[in-house]
Design a protein around this motif. Structure first.
Motif, PDB file in Angstrom:
ATOM      1  N   LYS A 162       0.829  -1.202   0.000  1.00  0.00           N
ATOM      2  CA  LYS A 162       0.000   0.000   0.000  1.00  0.00           C
ATOM      3  C   LYS A 162       0.865   1.254   0.000  1.00  0.00           C
ATOM      4  N   ARG A 163       0.298   2.320  -0.468  1.00  0.00           N
ATOM      5  CA  ARG A 163       0.952   3.622  -0.289  1.00  0.00           C
ATOM      6  C   ARG A 163       0.713   4.077   1.148  1.00  0.00           C
ATOM      7  N   PRO A 164       1.707   4.697   1.778  1.00  0.00           N
ATOM      8  CA  PRO A 164       1.542   5.082   3.181  1.00  0.00           C
ATOM      9  C   PRO A 164       0.461   6.154   3.359  1.00  0.00           C
ATOM     10  N   ARG A 165      -0.137   6.151   4.536  1.00  0.00           N
ATOM     11  CA  ARG A 165      -1.182   7.138   4.826  1.00  0.00           C
ATOM     12  C   ARG A 165      -0.595   8.462   5.287  1.00  0.00           C
ATOM     13  N   ILE A 170       4.138   9.892   1.305  1.00  0.00           N
ATOM     14  CA  ILE A 170       3.287   9.172   0.356  1.00  0.00           C
ATOM     15  C   ILE A 170       3.944   8.999  -1.008  1.00  0.00           C
ATOM     16  N   GLN A 171       4.872   9.903  -1.352  1.00  0.00           N
ATOM     17  CA  GLN A 171       5.561   9.796  -2.638  1.00  0.00           C
ATOM     18  C   GLN A 171       6.847   8.976  -2.557  1.00  0.00           C
ATOM     19  N   GLU A 172       7.272   8.587  -1.342  1.00  0.00           N
ATOM     20  CA  GLU A 172       8.611   8.017  -1.195  1.00  0.00           C
ATOM     21  C   GLU A 172       8.652   6.633  -0.551  1.00  0.00           C
ATOM     22  N   LYS A 173       7.567   6.193   0.066  1.00  0.00           N
ATOM     23  CA  LYS A 173       7.596   4.932   0.792  1.00  0.00           C
ATOM     24  C   LYS A 173       6.539   3.956   0.276  1.00  0.00           C
ATOM     25  N   ILE A 413       0.777  -2.175  -6.227  1.00  0.00           N
ATOM     26  CA  ILE A 413       0.553  -1.264  -5.116  1.00  0.00           C
ATOM     27  C   ILE A 413      -0.780  -0.535  -5.275  1.00  0.00           C
ATOM     28  N   SER A 414      -1.436  -0.279  -4.135  1.00  0.00           N
ATOM     29  CA  SER A 414      -2.718   0.401  -4.148  1.00  0.00           C
ATOM     30  C   SER A 414      -2.760   1.414  -3.018  1.00  0.00           C
ATOM     31  N   ASN A 415      -3.760   2.266  -3.045  1.00  0.00           N
ATOM     32  CA  ASN A 415      -3.886   3.305  -2.021  1.00  0.00           C
ATOM     33  C   ASN A 415      -4.476   2.735  -0.740  1.00  0.00           C
TER      34      ASN A 415
END
Length: 415
Positions: A162-165, A170-173, A413-415
């Motif tokens: 997942k993309r971090p919250r 959010i753009q880097e991890k 990867i997803s949100n």
């Protein structure tokens, strides 16, 4: 007085046996350590109980030395387990590696050694868990060691990326979510008995461990952390191929022949301040290949590879290194890049066997801290591989079992 000495001796012994095991890097004359299970693309052996393990390496000293192997079992935290050899192994270790051949038609002479487990002497590994394979010489000196893991299929391990919250990263991890369930085991007190290790791109040195379940749903353990299970996303690895040693291949600017072939790579540039560009890689791994030969193990030659990176000189206390799975993600004197003020680039040269290699440049601080994104940047779109190992020690058990393996790619990867 005697009792005092006995107590001190017991304390000293327990301290020794509780030390955390670390891998020993090989000397300069040992090259191309290829360590794998039944998945050739991976240099980190994680094998199912009963599957085979293969080790291959080259000795460049030309002595045709004898080497011996020892297998040891460890706990989850890499402290020695209490199991005796007869409990975790059927057969014997401390055996000579009997399969070796000398190089053929190469400028660099070397002896290629191969070991496969199980074999006639070491017939079976009986339990799952963490293991270390140690290689010794005739003088009983430890030459190098490598970790590997054996697992049982007792649990289902679901892994999603997942993309971090946290909007800051959010753009880097990339965050790893996990769910663990089993129809064959009942997890007693899972926050104490169940442990996980999350590995990015087969690199144990950056693995995340010690994460406890966030909550349970019946016999299912849920890990939906954000910062605790997130990795820097990094960037796609740089790569080159030199399977034809006499001609320039992908990534190689020009070649030269001296005592050995010299291959000069194109000068790389910083990527952290540039947009992300998709560039397929093999997630830091490497593959030995040769164009004019049938057996790369003994027919691939060794070549001096010249690396260069165009950046300003780093501040005092910072070092630049080149690394990848070709040297087990190790940073030492051999991987250190030196700055040339005349050309404004960092340079280094490594003796590598012909093949296809992934590599990247990393910055190491004075305290030993590693920054993989300082040069290449961190982009959430980067394709990374993740493995999750699940350890379980039931109440009263004597060792940590690995009861499941989960794997996922950040391509989904997803949100």
């Amino acid at each position: 007085m005697n009792l005092k000495y006995i107590l001190l001796s017991l304390l000293f012994t327990s301290t020794i046996y509780s030390q955390v095991a670390t891998e020993v890097a090989p000397p300069d004359y040992i090259k191309t350590i290829n360590f794998k299970g039944n998945t050739p693309e991976s240099q980190l052996p994680v094998l199912r109980l009963g599957e085979y393990l293969e080790l291959e390496f080259d000795a460049l000293n030309g002595y045709e030395d004898d080497y011996y192997y020892v297998i040891e079992h460890y706990n989850y935290d890499w402290t020695p387990s209490v199991l005796s050899k007869i409990e975790y192994m059927e057969g014997f270790d401390k055996q000579r590696i009997r399969t070796y051949e000398n190089s053929f038609n190469t400028l660099q002479i070397y002896s290629n050694y191969k070991l496969r487990i199980p074999n006639q002497q070491t017939r079976k590994l009986k339990v799952s868990g963490n293991y270390m394979l140690k290689i010794y010489d005739d003088y009983d000196e430890l030459i190098f060691s490598r970790k590997f893991m054996v697992y049982e299929e007792l649990a289902n391990v679901g892994v999603s990326i997942k993309r971090p919250r946290d909007i800051k990263y959010i753009q880097e991890k990339q965050a790893v979510n996990i769910s663990i369930s089993s129809n064959r085991l009942t997890f007693n007190n899972p926050k104490q008995t169940v442990k996980t290790v999350i590995i990015q791109n087969n690199n144990l040195k950056t693995a995340i461990s010690g994460i406890k379940p966030m909550y349970t749903l019946g016999n299912e353990l849920i890990y939906k952390y954000d910062t605790e299970t997130s990795f820097w996303a990094g960037n796609e690895f740089l790569w080159f191929e030199n399977k034809d040693v006499r001609a320039s291949n992908t990534g190689i600017q020009f070649i030269d022949l001296k005592e050995l072939y010299h291959n000069y790579l194109y000068t790389n540039i910083e990527r952290h301040n540039r947009p992300y560009t998709y560039n397929p890689d093999i997630n830091g791994n490497y593959l030995v290949t040769v164009l004019d030969g049938e057996d790369p193990s003994i027919e691939a030659d060794y070549v001096w590879m010249f690396f260069s990176l165009k950046i300003d000189e780093l501040p005092a206390g910072k070092e630049l290194h080149v690394y990848g799975n070709f040297n087990n993600y190790t940073t030492n004197e051999s991987t250190l890049m030196t700055y040339s003020s005349e050309h404004g680039v960092y340079k280094n040269q490594l003796l590598l066997k012909q093949g296809f290699y992934n590599y990247k440049y990393v910055v190491v601080g004075a305290d030993g801290s590693l920054d993989e994104g300082a040069i290449s940047g961190n982009f959430w779109q980067t394709e990374n591989n993740y493995k999750v190992l699940v350890y379980y020690r039931d109440l009263g058990a004597r060792y940590d079992r690995i009861i499941g393996l989960g794997e996922a790619s950040s391509v989904n990867i997803s949100n």
